[in-house]
Design an enzyme around this catalytic site. Structure first.
Site, mmCIF file in Angstrom:
data_model
loop_
_atom_site.group_PDB
_atom_site.id
_atom_site.type_symbol
_atom_site.label_atom_id
_atom_site.label_comp_id
_atom_site.label_asym_id
_atom_site.label_seq_id
_atom_site.Cartn_x
_atom_site.Cartn_y
_atom_site.Cartn_z
ATOM 1 N N SER A 1 0.859 -1.193 0.000
ATOM 2 C CA SER A 1 0.000 0.000 0.000
ATOM 3 C C SER A 1 0.888 1.235 0.000
ATOM 4 C CB SER A 1 -0.851 -0.022 1.270
ATOM 5 O OG SER A 1 -1.342 1.259 1.551
ATOM 6 N N TYR B 1 -1.071 -0.551 10.278
ATOM 7 C CA TYR B 1 -1.219 -1.035 8.894
ATOM 8 C C TYR B 1 0.013 -0.672 8.066
ATOM 9 C CZ TYR B 1 -3.453 -1.195 4.204
ATOM 10 O OH TYR B 1 -3.773 -1.438 2.890
HETATM 11 P P1 NAD Z 1 -11.640 -5.902 1.403
HETATM 12 O O1 NAD Z 1 -11.920 -5.711 2.846
HETATM 13 O O2 NAD Z 1 -12.703 -5.581 0.408
HETATM 14 O O3 NAD Z 1 -11.137 -7.377 1.140
HETATM 15 C C1 NAD Z 1 -10.382 -8.105 2.054
HETATM 16 C C2 NAD Z 1 -10.960 -9.498 2.117
HETATM 17 O O4 NAD Z 1 -10.128 -10.266 2.974
HETATM 18 C C3 NAD Z 1 -12.379 -9.543 2.705
HETATM 19 O O5 NAD Z 1 -13.249 -10.253 1.852
HETATM 20 C C4 NAD Z 1 -12.201 -10.272 4.027
HETATM 21 O O6 NAD Z 1 -13.290 -11.095 4.387
HETATM 22 C C5 NAD Z 1 -10.953 -11.119 3.748
HETATM 23 N N1 NAD Z 1 -10.242 -11.486 4.968
HETATM 24 C C6 NAD Z 1 -10.027 -10.731 6.067
HETATM 25 N N2 NAD Z 1 -9.382 -11.439 6.989
HETATM 26 C C7 NAD Z 1 -9.165 -12.676 6.457
HETATM 27 C C8 NAD Z 1 -8.545 -13.846 6.931
HETATM 28 N N3 NAD Z 1 -8.000 -13.914 8.149
HETATM 29 N N4 NAD Z 1 -8.527 -14.928 6.126
HETATM 30 C C9 NAD Z 1 -9.082 -14.879 4.893
HETATM 31 N N5 NAD Z 1 -9.700 -13.799 4.398
HETATM 32 C C10 NAD Z 1 -9.729 -12.709 5.166
HETATM 33 O O7 NAD Z 1 -10.314 -5.042 1.099
HETATM 34 P P2 NAD Z 1 -9.682 -4.610 -0.283
HETATM 35 O O8 NAD Z 1 -9.831 -3.139 -0.387
HETATM 36 O O9 NAD Z 1 -10.151 -5.479 -1.385
HETATM 37 O O10 NAD Z 1 -8.151 -4.900 0.030
HETATM 38 C C11 NAD Z 1 -7.443 -6.030 -0.443
HETATM 39 C C12 NAD Z 1 -5.967 -5.828 -0.152
HETATM 40 O O11 NAD Z 1 -5.517 -4.644 -0.794
HETATM 41 C C13 NAD Z 1 -5.646 -5.645 1.325
HETATM 42 O O12 NAD Z 1 -4.401 -6.214 1.604
HETATM 43 C C14 NAD Z 1 -5.548 -4.147 1.477
HETATM 44 O O13 NAD Z 1 -4.756 -3.792 2.561
HETATM 45 C C15 NAD Z 1 -4.915 -3.781 0.165
HETATM 46 N N6 NAD Z 1 -5.087 -2.387 -0.274
HETATM 47 C C16 NAD Z 1 -6.319 -1.865 -0.485
HETATM 48 C C17 NAD Z 1 -6.430 -0.562 -0.930
HETATM 49 C C18 NAD Z 1 -7.774 0.066 -1.206
HETATM 50 O O14 NAD Z 1 -7.824 1.261 -1.500
HETATM 51 N N7 NAD Z 1 -8.872 -0.688 -1.151
HETATM 52 C C19 NAD Z 1 -5.278 0.211 -1.132
HETATM 53 C C20 NAD Z 1 -4.040 -0.365 -0.888
HETATM 54 C C21 NAD Z 1 -3.950 -1.671 -0.474
#
Ligand code: NAD
Length: 274
Positions: free
Chosen positions: A155, A168
């Site tokens: 990120s 985070y």
């Molecule tokens: P999200 O919350 O939509 O998806 C995360 C998924 O992980 C969820 O479906 C959740 O149920 C699942 N999860 C959580 N804990 C878990 C576990 N212990 N075992 C299995 N599954 C589990 O989030 P997102 O926005 O799709 O993010 C996905 C990745 O991208 C993450 O690592 C997040 O930190 C990273 N990210 C997101 C953004 C953004 O803007 N959305 C930006 C940078 C990085």
């Protein structure tokens, strides 16, 4: 042209996405399916997983899912066996389970000294260990095959201090370091057919952060405005804008790329603000 088709060959590849019910993994899964891959989703949330599988099954009849906590080693092992029984190989692993947690964030009017260590541990556990453990289990098959592409998710929070986002940011910085370490380990011990990279998405507007970044009328909040001011593209990213980079990292088009962290951020990480 044939050369290009070969380079970007994703067709029939076996792809595991952890956090498969999430927003970003959902977009990436759509991209993989459209490129002809066989997609396997893992997620802790059964209801959301079923909903996502239903939606993706409109695009492919070869997408399956497992309810699985990425921190549960025994469950990961049983899922690993089930995947091998069905496909007998694993080509691509995307570690997308992760995210920020409120308890590991400095609240408004608080300072870092108000944060509970237990909450910091939870966010590190999920983002770091939740990336390491699937690699230790699914990566073994890649080591045996001497081929595979692992894509972790970092990120922008790991590049620069993003105010309030304490735990985070540290966890994602650790994911980046592990990505580099693992890239070297896999190549030295199991050959250049295995690559480990990460993407570092910038600020994407999703349902989770919409109220943090925009007001009800669609205008920017103060935090949203600060981010846009620091982003040369002058806009937030769209989740689907990750797909191209992820398919590139997954395919032989990036055959000589390992240990790289690719920012997908509209220039946020390189802009000084001047
Ligand atoms: P999200 O919350 O939509 O998806 C995360 C998924 O992980 C969820 O479906 C959740 O149920 C699942 N999860 C959580 N804990 C878990 C576990 N212990 N075992 C299995 N599954 C589990 O989030 P997102 O926005 O799709 O993010 C996905 C990745 O991208 C993450 O690592 C997040 O930190 C990273 N990210 C997101 C953004 C953004 O803007 N959305 C930006 C940078 C990085």
């Amino acid at each position: 042209m044939e050369f290009l088709k070969e380079l970007f060959h994703i067709n029939e590849k076996i792809v595991i996405l952890t956090g498969g019910a999430g927003i970003l993994a959902g977009e990436m899964a759509t991209g993989f399916i459209k490129a002809g891959a066989r997609v396997i989703l893992l997620d802790i949330n059964k209801e959301n997983l079923d909903r996502r599988l239903k939606k993706l099954s409109e695009l492919s009849n070869d997408v399956i899912g497992f309810q699985c906590n990425v921190l549960d080693e025994a469950k990961l092992k049983s899922v690993h066996q089930a995947i091998l029984d069905r496909y007998n190989r694993i080509d691509i692993l995307v570690n997308a389970a992760g995210g920020n947690m409120q308890g590991a964030t400095v609240g408004i009017g608080q300072s870092i000294f108000d944060i509970e260590m237990e909450e910091l541990k939870k966010v590190t556990e999920l983002n770091l260990n939740g990336t390491v453990l699937p690699i230790l289990i699914f990566g073994r098959t890649m080591a045996d095959q001497k081929s595979g592409s692992i894509i972790n998710i970092s990120s922008m929070a790991s590049y620069r201090a993003i105010t309030r986002v304490a735990g985070y940011s540290a966890a994602k910085a650790a994911v980046e370091n592990f990505t580099k370490w693992m890239a070297v380990e896999m190549a030295l011990k199991f050959g250049s057919g295995i690559r480990v990279n990460a993407i570092a998405p910038g600020f994407l507007l999703t349902e989770q952060n919409r109220t943090l970044l925009t007001n009800a009328d669609g205008s920017l909040t103060e935090r949203g405005r600060t981010i846009i001011n620091m982003t040369p593209f002058k806009r937030f990213g769209e989740p689907e804008e990750l797909i191209g980079t992820v398919l590139w990292l997954a395919s032989d088009a990036s055959k000589f790329v390992s240990g790289a962290i690719i920012p997908i951020d509209g220039g946020f990480s390189v802009f000084s603000g001047v």
